[in-house]
Design a protein around this motif. Structure first.
Motif, PDB file in Angstrom:
ATOM      1  N   ARG A 248       6.434  88.058 -42.748  1.00 40.80           N
ATOM      2  CA  ARG A 248       5.450  89.138 -42.860  1.00 40.80           C
ATOM      3  C   ARG A 248       5.558  90.071 -41.647  1.00 40.80           C
ATOM      4  O   ARG A 248       5.571  91.292 -41.789  1.00 40.80           O
ATOM      5  N   ARG A 249       5.655  89.476 -40.447  1.00 40.90           N
ATOM      6  CA  ARG A 249       5.803  90.283 -39.226  1.00 40.90           C
ATOM      7  C   ARG A 249       7.102  91.085 -39.243  1.00 40.90           C
ATOM      8  O   ARG A 249       7.172  92.158 -38.655  1.00 40.90           O
ATOM      9  N   GLU A 250       8.108  90.575 -39.927  1.00 36.13           N
ATOM     10  CA  GLU A 250       9.399  91.247 -40.002  1.00 36.13           C
ATOM     11  C   GLU A 250       9.465  92.274 -41.135  1.00 36.13           C
ATOM     12  O   GLU A 250      10.516  92.848 -41.393  1.00 36.13           O
ATOM     13  N   GLY A 251       8.344  92.484 -41.824  1.00 34.79           N
ATOM     14  CA  GLY A 251       8.280  93.528 -42.844  1.00 34.79           C
ATOM     15  C   GLY A 251       8.624  93.089 -44.252  1.00 34.79           C
ATOM     16  O   GLY A 251       8.759  93.922 -45.143  1.00 34.79           O
ATOM     17  N   PHE A 252       8.745  91.792 -44.501  1.00 33.47           N
ATOM     18  CA  PHE A 252       9.014  91.291 -45.853  1.00 33.47           C
ATOM     19  C   PHE A 252       7.714  91.274 -46.646  1.00 33.47           C
ATOM     20  O   PHE A 252       6.643  91.022 -46.101  1.00 33.47           O
ATOM     21  N   THR A 253       7.819  91.551 -47.936  1.00 36.52           N
ATOM     22  CA  THR A 253       6.656  91.537 -48.813  1.00 36.52           C
ATOM     23  C   THR A 253       6.934  90.638 -50.018  1.00 36.52           C
ATOM     24  O   THR A 253       8.088  90.381 -50.381  1.00 36.52           O
ATOM     25  N   LEU A 254       5.866  90.176 -50.651  1.00 34.75           N
ATOM     26  CA  LEU A 254       5.968  89.295 -51.816  1.00 34.75           C
ATOM     27  C   LEU A 254       6.650  90.020 -52.967  1.00 34.75           C
ATOM     28  O   LEU A 254       6.283  91.145 -53.304  1.00 34.75           O
ATOM     29  N   ASP A 255       7.626  89.343 -53.573  1.00 37.07           N
ATOM     30  CA  ASP A 255       8.391  89.930 -54.668  1.00 37.07           C
ATOM     31  C   ASP A 255       8.395  89.022 -55.894  1.00 37.07           C
ATOM     32  O   ASP A 255       8.990  89.346 -56.901  1.00 37.07           O
ATOM     33  N   GLY A 256       7.781  87.845 -55.802  1.00 37.35           N
ATOM     34  CA  GLY A 256       7.736  86.927 -56.931  1.00 37.35           C
ATOM     35  C   GLY A 256       7.496  85.506 -56.479  1.00 37.35           C
ATOM     36  O   GLY A 256       7.379  85.231 -55.279  1.00 37.35           O
ATOM     37  N   GLU A 257       7.414  84.601 -57.436  1.00 40.10           N
ATOM     38  CA  GLU A 257       7.191  83.187 -57.146  1.00 40.10           C
ATOM     39  C   GLU A 257       8.165  82.358 -57.952  1.00 40.10           C
ATOM     40  O   GLU A 257       8.709  82.811 -58.950  1.00 40.10           O
ATOM     41  N   GLY A 258       8.407  81.136 -57.498  1.00 40.25           N
ATOM     42  CA  GLY A 258       9.336  80.248 -58.184  1.00 40.25           C
ATOM     43  C   GLY A 258       9.165  78.834 -57.682  1.00 40.25           C
ATOM     44  O   GLY A 258       8.100  78.453 -57.210  1.00 40.25           O
ATOM     45  N   SER A 259      10.261  78.054 -57.756  1.00 40.01           N
ATOM     46  CA  SER A 259      10.237  76.695 -57.239  1.00 40.01           C
ATOM     47  C   SER A 259      11.587  76.366 -56.619  1.00 40.01           C
ATOM     48  O   SER A 259      12.629  76.877 -57.047  1.00 40.01           O
TER      49      SER A 259
END
Length: 159
Positions: A121-132
């Motif tokens: 998050r601090r590095e600028g990544f954002t949620l793009d989906g979920e999985g396993s």
């Protein structure tokens, strides 16, 4: 001490494997990562055959590494030795990946890995989906980093 990045060499394997086991055992002590050594070796071999890059960070020894595929824009593995955690090694490695993948890069992280999620998050990544996770079955989050291409308005003139 200065940390420098360089390309992985085959002679790095024993130290890199020990680093990976130590880092992941610290993060998930409930999983036997020594038993997953063959999986990592196969992942490295398969990834390298398909053009992936492996960058190591070193100071007094290997401090961390990142395995990523610039063609797929995918960060496959990153690990930082416990002695080097909190010293900026992961940021240095991810910074290299961002430069190598200027259009963006994605990764998957275990949902319960709060430290990694906060770092990304601090590095600028954002949620793009979920999985396993295919090995553990644990829930994961797919994260994506993309450069901010939106032009910013010029600041108002100083008076």
């Amino acid at each position: 001490m200065t940390t420098r990045l360089r390309r992985y060499e085959d002679s790095d394997w024993p130290e890199l494997l020990a680093l990976w086991i130590a880092a992941w055992t610290q993060a998930r002590s409930d999983i036997d990562f020594t038993a997953r050594a063959n999986w990592l070796a196969e992942l490295f071999a398969r990834s390298r055959e398909h053009g992936a890059d492996i960058i190591v960070a070193e100071d007094e020894g290997l401090a961390g590494f990142v395995l990523f595929d610039p063609a797929r824009k995918w960060l496959e593995q990153i690990a930082v030795h416990p002695r080097a955690q909190g010293a900026g090694v992961a940021r240095l490695l991810v910074g290299h990946v961002k430069k190598a993948c200027p259009e963006g890069v994605a990764l998957s992280v275990n949902t319960d890995n709060a430290r990694a999620l906060a770092f990304y998050r601090r590095e600028g990544f954002t949620l793009d989906g979920e999985g396993s996770n295919p090995l553990s079955g644990l829930p994961t989050r797919r994260l994506r980093w993309a450069p901010d291409l939106t032009p910013r308005p010029a600041p108002p003139p100083r008076r």
